[in-house]
Design a protein around this motif. Structure first.
Motif, PDB file in Angstrom:
ATOM      1  N   PHE A 321     -11.424 -13.040  -6.095  1.00  0.00           N
ATOM      2  CA  PHE A 321     -12.051 -11.749  -5.792  1.00  0.00           C
ATOM      3  C   PHE A 321     -13.451 -11.949  -5.213  1.00  0.00           C
ATOM      4  O   PHE A 321     -13.903 -11.179  -4.354  1.00  0.00           O
ATOM      5  CB  PHE A 321     -12.080 -10.850  -7.042  1.00  0.00           C
ATOM      6  N   LEU A 373      -7.805  -6.927  -7.674  1.00  0.00           N
ATOM      7  CA  LEU A 373      -7.154  -8.237  -7.710  1.00  0.00           C
ATOM      8  C   LEU A 373      -6.784  -8.613  -9.148  1.00  0.00           C
ATOM      9  O   LEU A 373      -7.382  -8.123 -10.105  1.00  0.00           O
ATOM     10  CB  LEU A 373      -8.084  -9.290  -7.110  1.00  0.00           C
ATOM     11  N   ALA A 382      -1.863  -7.132  -6.482  1.00  0.00           N
ATOM     12  CA  ALA A 382      -3.133  -6.478  -6.159  1.00  0.00           C
ATOM     13  C   ALA A 382      -2.856  -5.075  -5.617  1.00  0.00           C
ATOM     14  O   ALA A 382      -2.547  -4.910  -4.429  1.00  0.00           O
ATOM     15  CB  ALA A 382      -3.903  -7.302  -5.138  1.00  0.00           C
ATOM     16  N   ILE A 399      -3.303 -11.906   1.081  1.00  0.00           N
ATOM     17  CA  ILE A 399      -3.906 -10.655   0.593  1.00  0.00           C
ATOM     18  C   ILE A 399      -5.124 -10.258   1.432  1.00  0.00           C
ATOM     19  O   ILE A 399      -5.265  -9.099   1.826  1.00  0.00           O
ATOM     20  CB  ILE A 399      -4.287 -10.782  -0.897  1.00  0.00           C
TER      21      ILE A 399
END
Length: 423
Positions: A321, A373, A382, A399
């Protein structure tokens, strides 16, 4: 009374109404008079080095500085100013330039009329514009030059170069008082009087009030707050805020934010500068970005989309993250020059990149578009929220790229031409 009732009767959150000041047009940028608070900065190049000065002014302007001050300390610098202005205009950088004059400003302006004309504003300090019998004459000459060229003047009292005659006079009065103040309080009063008396004198000479900006800069946070409160209470001149000699790194940022934040919350201040000491060879634009961040954080202006991200904890031992938050922030900053031209209002965008399920989904719902996340031990999914609603769940190594694509689609939908046409 219940908590709900207390909340209902509490004062409305947000900054106080702006202190009413007279608006000053500085090369097309309005300061005061209810205009948005203006960010400004100053070069640290030798102004006589035209190429270096042009490069730094351009960098500051592109970072968001709406006024840029340059040093005009000798003939070579004064002679360079019109060339700096010409080159900036040639490359499409039209930011107004402010000349910083000390000691011999009257002579430089008289000897270099092209410099006097190229600048949008003159900055002078009552404490070092001249001494003894020369003081009033040299101050008058600078003000008359500003009148002749139709320029604004910032009268900038400074703790480090205060008018010693005025300070001595006030100290003598204080010493004879039955209830004398401490020396620091007398010095603060001298700062206020220096700025206000000089402004009044400028008006007597013929400079209009809508050509005057005042500042009274000190290096102590509490002193600065006290001085500017008095300047605002006793006048309606446009006001420039800045903590002088704020320092380097986090110290300078924290000190400036603390002092200016209090004053801005009270409605005091029309233009601001963060006077940060850069690292050797460091990026001068940091002072512009931090000033913008203060104004945006406090809700006064919007410059770039905000990216909210959690600080991390034992639930987020993965750096995913953090890396995504950094990636998104960098990508948005890189995209902004194009976005500003294509997507009016995009600076109001609010993005969230959160690290686990504790606050992640809730914070993401509050953002325009947000992603939560997985933290340590959580399912590797997520969820993405748009305008408060879950719209997708991302998984796997892609992602970051997928989320950026979703942000791009959101920006186009909300701020693009089709969105404006539908309004």
């Amino acid at each position: 009374m219940t908590d709900l009732a207390l909340a209902a009767t509490a004062p409305e959150a947000g900054p106080r109404a702006r202190h009413r000041t007279v608006g000053v047009d500085i090369g097309g940028v309005m300061v005061g008079g209810g205009a948005p608070i203006v960010v400004q900065s100053m070069t640290n190049t030798d102004t006589a080095d035209i190429a270096a000065t042009v490069a730094q002014v351009a960098a500051l302007a592109r970072a968001g500085s709406e006024l840029v001050r340059i040093t005009v300390d000798r003939d070579e610098a004064a002679a360079a100013v019109p060339h700096v202005r010409e080159r900036l205009d040639r490359i499409g950088v039209h930011v107004p330039l402010v000349g910083d004059f000390h000691y011999i400003g009257h002579k430089l302006l008289a000897d270099h009329p092209a410099c006097a004309e190229a600048l949008a504003k003159y900055r002078i300090n009552p404490g070092n514009v001249g001494f003894k019998d020369k003081k009033d004459r040299q101050f008058t000459q600078i003000v008359e030059m500003a009148i002749r060229h139709g320029k604004a003047v910032r009268i900038g009292a400074n703790w480090g170069s205060l008018d010693q005659e005025l300070l001595t006079h006030l100290m003598d009065i204080n010493a004879a008082s039955a209830t004398p103040l401490d020396a620091r309080a007398v010095t603060r009063e001298a700062m206020v009087q220096s700025a206000l008396l000089s402004a009044a004198r400028a008006e007597e000479i013929g400079l209009a009030k809508n050509k005057i900006v005042l500042s009274a800069k000190v290096s102590g946070v509490q002193d600065l707050i006290a001085v500017y409160r008095e300047v605002a209470r006793r006048s309606d001149y446009a006001i420039h805020l800045g903590l002088t000699e704020a320092g380097m790194g986090s110290k300078g940022i924290v000190a400036s934010s603390a002092a200016l934040g209090v004053l801005l919350q009270e409605g005091i201040g029309d233009t601001i500068r963060f006077s940060l000491t850069p690292e050797p060879g460091g990026d001068r634009t940091v002072e512009v970005k931090t000033a913008q961040e203060l104004l945006q954080t406090m809700g006064f202006r919007a410059f770039v989309p905000l990216v909210a991200a959690c600080p991390g904890c034992g639930r987020t031992t993965s750096t995913v993250f953090q890396e995504l938050a950094r990636d998104i922030q960098s990508w948005i900053s890189t995209s902004m020059p194009e976005w500003k031209t294509r997507y009016p209002g995009v600076e109001m965008l609010n993005v969230a990149v959160m690290g686990c399920i504790v606050n992640g989904p809730g914070e993401s719902k509050h953002a325009d578009i947000g992603i939560s996340l997985p933290g340590t031990g959580e399912a590797p999914t997520a969820p993405v929220f748009v305008d408060g609603k879950k719209v997708a769940t991302l998984r796997g190594a892609g992602i970051a790229a997928e989320f950026k694509d979703m942000v791009s689609v959101y920006v186009e939908r909300r701020y693009g031409a089709s969105s404006r046409a539908a309004e």
